[in-house]
Write a protein that holds these residues in place. Structure first.
Motif, mmCIF file in Angstrom:
data_model
loop_
_atom_site.group_PDB
_atom_site.id
_atom_site.type_symbol
_atom_site.label_atom_id
_atom_site.label_comp_id
_atom_site.label_asym_id
_atom_site.label_seq_id
_atom_site.Cartn_x
_atom_site.Cartn_y
_atom_site.Cartn_z
ATOM 1 N N TRP A 1 -8.730 -1.606 3.665
ATOM 2 C CA TRP A 1 -9.286 -2.379 2.556
ATOM 3 C C TRP A 1 -8.328 -3.514 2.181
ATOM 4 O O TRP A 1 -8.747 -4.649 1.942
ATOM 5 C CB TRP A 1 -9.524 -1.459 1.366
ATOM 6 N N VAL B 1 0.844 -1.197 0.000
ATOM 7 C CA VAL B 1 0.000 0.000 0.000
ATOM 8 C C VAL B 1 0.876 1.242 0.000
ATOM 9 O O VAL B 1 1.754 1.400 0.861
ATOM 10 C CB VAL B 1 -0.923 0.032 1.242
ATOM 11 N N CYS C 1 -7.485 2.771 2.373
ATOM 12 C CA CYS C 1 -6.960 1.738 1.464
ATOM 13 C C CYS C 1 -6.205 0.655 2.226
ATOM 14 O O CYS C 1 -6.255 -0.521 1.849
ATOM 15 C CB CYS C 1 -6.042 2.375 0.427
ATOM 16 N N ASP D 1 -7.291 8.868 2.958
ATOM 17 C CA ASP D 1 -7.478 7.990 1.807
ATOM 18 C C ASP D 1 -6.582 6.761 1.862
ATOM 19 O O ASP D 1 -7.037 5.632 1.673
ATOM 20 C CB ASP D 1 -7.226 8.764 0.514
ATOM 21 N N SER D 2 -5.302 6.967 2.131
ATOM 22 C CA SER D 2 -4.390 5.816 2.126
ATOM 23 C C SER D 2 -4.647 4.897 3.319
ATOM 24 O O SER D 2 -4.441 3.680 3.218
ATOM 25 C CB SER D 2 -2.926 6.276 2.098
ATOM 26 N N GLY E 1 -4.434 5.302 -3.117
ATOM 27 C CA GLY E 1 -5.695 5.979 -2.807
ATOM 28 C C GLY E 1 -6.065 7.090 -3.761
ATOM 29 O O GLY E 1 -6.864 7.959 -3.408
ATOM 30 N N THR F 1 -7.116 0.648 -7.167
ATOM 31 C CA THR F 1 -7.519 2.006 -6.768
ATOM 32 C C THR F 1 -8.928 1.946 -6.173
ATOM 33 O O THR F 1 -9.902 2.312 -6.832
ATOM 34 C CB THR F 1 -7.490 2.958 -7.980
ATOM 35 N N PRO F 2 -9.067 1.495 -4.928
ATOM 36 C CA PRO F 2 -10.392 1.288 -4.324
ATOM 37 C C PRO F 2 -11.251 2.546 -4.238
ATOM 38 O O PRO F 2 -12.474 2.459 -4.148
ATOM 39 C CB PRO F 2 -10.066 0.770 -2.916
ATOM 40 N N THR G 1 -16.078 7.654 0.574
ATOM 41 C CA THR G 1 -14.836 7.151 1.177
ATOM 42 C C THR G 1 -15.022 6.944 2.676
ATOM 43 O O THR G 1 -14.581 5.936 3.242
ATOM 44 C CB THR G 1 -13.670 8.123 0.906
ATOM 45 N N ILE H 1 -1.467 -0.926 -4.093
ATOM 46 C CA ILE H 1 -2.727 -0.230 -3.780
ATOM 47 C C ILE H 1 -2.437 1.247 -3.530
ATOM 48 O O ILE H 1 -1.536 1.601 -2.765
ATOM 49 C CB ILE H 1 -3.389 -0.851 -2.542
#
Length: 217
Positions: A22, A8, A19, A15-16, A120, A156-157, A166, A118
């Motif tokens: 996730w 990641v 992720c 955001d990160s 964000g 890119t979730p 988000t 991954i």
């Protein structure tokens, strides 16, 4: 069934971190990589390290300070104001940042035996940043595979989510309170709710309010 290993790209921001949660839901093994590019607030690196430690994932910091020499911006220079003007990229845009970050993340991933990367980035709230677009990510994915002869998959979730969505994802992952209290999104270096005035804080707050209102309806 969880997939293999993932890296990641991690800043310790909203955001990160979403992720990262996730990734922990979807992959057997997860690592994080943070880039030191002489960002305005070194606290960002400390926050990323602290979150990675708390979530028990390996954390690597790579020196990318050369970016500041090539493409100074409001994120790396105190003498550049944080501002957004109609028709122009925000002063917080760092030229080529995601291109370089994802390329170096790919090198790290291959060495670590990981195929999955991954990030964000988000086209919905991307502020005009060209390196947050879906077309760029898809193009870079192909380029990295060809350049390194490795079958990377860049995930890119958040790509098509607005900030409210988000926050909704964070809540679904059981991480809403964690992300509200422990992440650093603020351009002025204030953890959690931030300064409330910079563009990043305004976007974050508006998204949270939108989600909580929708959830309460």
């Amino acid at each position: 069934m969880k997939s293999e290993k993932a890296i990641v790209v991690f800043s310790g921001g909203q955001d990160s971190t979403t992720c990262l949660f996730w990734a922990l839901e979807n992959f057997k093994e997860v690592e994080t990589v943070t880039f030191n590019y002489n960002q305005r607030h070194k606290l960002e690196i400390d926050v990323a390290e602290s979150i990675a430690k708390e979530l028990n994932v390996k954390h690597t910091v790579l020196d990318m300070s050369l970016i500041n020499q090539l493409a100074p911006s409001a994120l790396t220079r105190d003498d550049i104001e944080i501002e957004e003007k109609d028709g122009e990229l925000p002063s917080t845009f760092v030229e080529g940042r995601n291109l370089l970050f994802l390329s170096f993340a790919a090198v790290l991933a291959k060495q670590a035996g990981a195929r999955h990367i991954i990030t964000g980035v988000c086209e919905t709230d991307f502020s005009g940043y060209p390196d947050c677009r879906d077309v760029f990510i898809k193009s870079l994915n192909v380029t990295l595979n060809l350049a390194m002869d490795h079958q990377f998959v860049i995930h890119t979730p958040l790509m098509w989510l607005d900030k409210g969505e988000t926050w909704e994802m964070a809540d679904e992952l059981g991480a809403l309170t964690f992300i509200r209290e422990k992440t650093l999104t603020c351009y002025n270096g204030v953890i959690a709710n931030g300064c409330g005035e910079c563009p990043a804080c305004v976007l974050r707050k508006k998204g949270l309010e939108t989600y909580l209102q929708r959830k309460g309806d």
